[in-house]
Design a protein around this motif. Structure first.
Motif, short mmCIF file in Angstrom:
data_model
loop_
_atom_site.label_atom_id
_atom_site.label_comp_id
_atom_site.label_asym_id
_atom_site.label_seq_id
_atom_site.Cartn_x
_atom_site.Cartn_y
_atom_site.Cartn_z
N TYR A 147 0.84 -1.20 0.00
CA TYR A 147 0.00 0.00 0.00
C TYR A 147 0.88 1.25 0.00
CZ TYR A 147 -3.62 -3.29 1.62
OH TYR A 147 -4.47 -4.35 1.74
N LEU A 148 0.50 2.24 -0.81
CA LEU A 148 1.15 3.55 -0.75
C LEU A 148 0.55 4.33 0.40
CD1 LEU A 148 2.96 5.83 -1.93
CD2 LEU A 148 1.03 6.45 -3.40
N GLU A 149 1.40 4.90 1.24
CA GLU A 149 0.94 5.64 2.41
C GLU A 149 0.94 7.14 2.15
OE1 GLU A 149 0.15 3.95 5.84
OE2 GLU A 149 -0.37 2.93 3.96
N SER A 150 -0.02 7.83 2.76
CA SER A 150 -0.11 9.28 2.68
C SER A 150 -0.70 9.79 3.99
CB SER A 150 -0.97 9.72 1.49
OG SER A 150 -1.10 11.12 1.46
N LYS B 115 -3.45 4.09 -1.67
CA LYS B 115 -3.88 3.18 -2.72
C LYS B 115 -3.22 1.83 -2.52
CE LYS B 115 -0.31 3.85 -6.25
NZ LYS B 115 -0.02 4.09 -7.67
N LEU B 116 -3.84 0.81 -3.09
CA LEU B 116 -3.26 -0.53 -3.10
C LEU B 116 -2.40 -0.66 -4.35
CD1 LEU B 116 -3.02 -3.48 -2.08
CD2 LEU B 116 -5.10 -3.99 -3.42
N VAL B 117 -1.10 -0.84 -4.16
CA VAL B 117 -0.20 -1.00 -5.29
C VAL B 117 -0.41 -2.36 -5.95
CG1 VAL B 117 2.22 -1.11 -6.00
CG2 VAL B 117 1.49 0.57 -4.30
N GLY B 118 -0.60 -3.41 -5.15
CA GLY B 118 -0.83 -4.75 -5.69
C GLY B 118 -0.72 -5.82 -4.63
N GLU B 119 -1.18 -7.04 -5.00
CA GLU B 119 -1.10 -8.22 -4.11
C GLU B 119 -0.53 -9.39 -4.91
OE1 GLU B 119 -4.67 -7.68 -0.78
OE2 GLU B 119 -4.93 -9.08 -2.46
N GLU B 120 0.37 -10.13 -4.27
CA GLU B 120 0.99 -11.30 -4.89
C GLU B 120 1.14 -12.40 -3.84
OE1 GLU B 120 1.73 -11.92 -7.98
OE2 GLU B 120 1.51 -9.92 -8.89
N THR B 121 1.14 -13.66 -4.32
CA THR B 121 1.36 -14.81 -3.43
C THR B 121 2.80 -15.30 -3.60
OG1 THR B 121 -0.96 -15.46 -3.59
CG2 THR B 121 0.60 -17.13 -2.84
N VAL B 122 3.43 -15.60 -2.46
CA VAL B 122 4.80 -16.07 -2.49
C VAL B 122 4.93 -17.31 -1.62
CG1 VAL B 122 5.49 -14.58 -0.56
CG2 VAL B 122 7.23 -15.41 -2.16
N SER C 125 5.28 -3.46 -9.99
CA SER C 125 5.65 -2.28 -10.79
C SER C 125 5.07 -1.04 -10.12
CB SER C 125 5.12 -2.41 -12.22
OG SER C 125 5.70 -3.50 -12.88
N GLU C 126 5.93 -0.10 -9.80
CA GLU C 126 5.50 1.12 -9.11
C GLU C 126 6.50 2.22 -9.41
OE1 GLU C 126 3.00 2.22 -7.80
OE2 GLU C 126 3.45 3.71 -6.27
N ASP C 127 6.06 3.27 -10.10
CA ASP C 127 6.92 4.43 -10.36
C ASP C 127 6.95 5.30 -9.11
OD1 ASP C 127 7.52 3.65 -12.96
OD2 ASP C 127 5.76 4.64 -13.79
N TRP C 128 7.67 4.81 -8.12
CA TRP C 128 7.69 5.49 -6.83
C TRP C 128 8.43 6.82 -6.92
CZ3 TRP C 128 12.85 5.90 -6.09
CH2 TRP C 128 13.66 4.88 -6.57
N LEU C 129 7.96 7.73 -6.09
CA LEU C 129 8.61 9.03 -5.98
C LEU C 129 9.70 8.95 -4.91
CD1 LEU C 129 5.49 11.39 -6.11
CD2 LEU C 129 7.05 10.78 -7.99
N PRO C 130 10.68 9.84 -4.99
CA PRO C 130 11.73 9.83 -3.96
C PRO C 130 11.14 9.97 -2.56
CG PRO C 130 12.41 11.18 -5.81
CD PRO C 130 10.97 10.81 -6.06
N LYS C 131 11.60 9.10 -1.66
CA LYS C 131 11.21 9.09 -0.25
C LYS C 131 9.72 8.81 -0.04
CE LYS C 131 14.98 12.09 1.29
NZ LYS C 131 15.36 13.29 2.06
N ALA C 132 9.06 8.18 -1.02
CA ALA C 132 7.67 7.77 -0.82
C ALA C 132 7.62 6.62 0.18
CB ALA C 132 7.06 7.34 -2.15
N GLU C 133 6.52 6.54 0.95
CA GLU C 133 6.40 5.54 2.03
C GLU C 133 5.37 4.48 1.64
OE1 GLU C 133 5.37 5.28 6.84
OE2 GLU C 133 5.58 7.23 5.82
N TYR C 134 5.69 3.20 1.92
CA TYR C 134 4.81 2.08 1.57
C TYR C 134 4.65 1.16 2.78
CZ TYR C 134 5.44 3.54 -3.27
OH TYR C 134 5.47 4.26 -4.43
N ARG C 135 3.42 0.64 2.93
CA ARG C 135 3.14 -0.37 3.96
C ARG C 135 3.04 -1.73 3.29
NH1 ARG C 135 -1.46 -2.80 6.47
NH2 ARG C 135 -2.89 -1.68 5.06
N VAL C 136 3.82 -2.70 3.80
CA VAL C 136 3.85 -4.05 3.23
C VAL C 136 3.26 -5.01 4.27
CG1 VAL C 136 5.28 -5.86 2.22
CG2 VAL C 136 5.92 -3.46 1.91
N HIS C 137 2.12 -5.62 3.91
CA HIS C 137 1.43 -6.53 4.83
C HIS C 137 1.61 -7.97 4.37
CE1 HIS C 137 -1.53 -7.54 7.92
NE2 HIS C 137 -2.01 -8.44 7.06
#
Length: 217
Positions: A60-63, A69-76, A88-100
């Motif tokens: 998830y992209l944090e703000s 927004k939900l960037v995506g979900e994958e199974t591993v 795939s995510e064109d992240w901006l410098p110092k953007a914050e993401y939550r990984v669940h």
């Protein structure tokens, strides 16, 4: 019997420790924001869980401390060497993401701590721009190739009309130009010379007559 009991307890404890070591754990997961070979931004999550438990990874992209927004979900499915999934995510410098992470056996249902922060510099694309296409020759003739409606006159062919000859007769040889101009710049000189001749002639006649009268007397 006592010895057998101690041995059984030791074996159970060893199995418990081994089971805990093989269980899925949030510490088995890590995430990183990076650039792929084409200079595009991606987020990669790695699972080094040796037990091979299937887990769902959500990014998830944090703000302002909330999910933007939900960037995506994958199974591993983790491996001892490490299994990865990429987003795939064109992240901006110092953007914050939550990984669940949510494991299939419910052994894990939590976020990777701390949240993922993108690098300070954005990715630089390395795509080569397409070569400019060479324009195909046109069938339309250029202005220089088109025939002109009006032919350009040659130097020998002058467009200036010829001077029409005058019907007036040309002056005879020896005649003055007074008929053409009505005056001549030599007229006053000629008149002066003629007057002088008249005066000289008159004086000569006068003196001649006096001389003849004196001779007769």
């Amino acid at each position: 019997m006592r010895i057998l009991g101690v041995a059984s307890a030791t074996a159970a404890l060893a199995l418990g420790v081994a089971g805990n070591a093989m269980a899925c754990n949030i510490k088995d997961f890590s995430a990183v924001a990076e650039c792929d070979d084409n200079g595009k931004g991606i987020i990669t999550v790695t699972d080094v869980d040796p037990s091979g438990v299937k887990a769902t990874v959500s990014v998830y992209l944090e703000s302002n401390g909330a999910d933007a927004k939900l960037v995506g979900e994958e199974t591993v499915v983790g491996t001892r060497e490490g299994a990865t999934v990429s987003f795939s995510e064109d992240w901006l410098p110092k953007a914050e993401y939550r990984v669940h992470i949510k494991a299939a056996n419910n052994s894990v249902d939590e976020d990777i701590k701390p949240n993922l922060v993108a690098p300070a510099e954005a990715c630089t694309t390395t795509e080569t721009p397409p070569a400019s296409e060479t324009p195909e020759p046109s069938d339309t003739p250029s202005p220089s190739d088109e025939p002109s409606d009006s032919a350009t006159p040659s130097p020998a062919e002058s467009t200036t009309p010829a001077t029409t000859g005058s019907n007036a007769p040309s002056p005879a040889a020896g005649e003055s130009n007074l008929a053409e101009t009505g005056a001549n710049s030599n007229t006053p000189v000629i008149a002066g010379v003629a007057g002088a001749f008249v005066l000289v002639g008159g004086g000569a006649v006068f003196f001649g007559m006096r001389r003849r009268g004196a001779t007769k007397a």
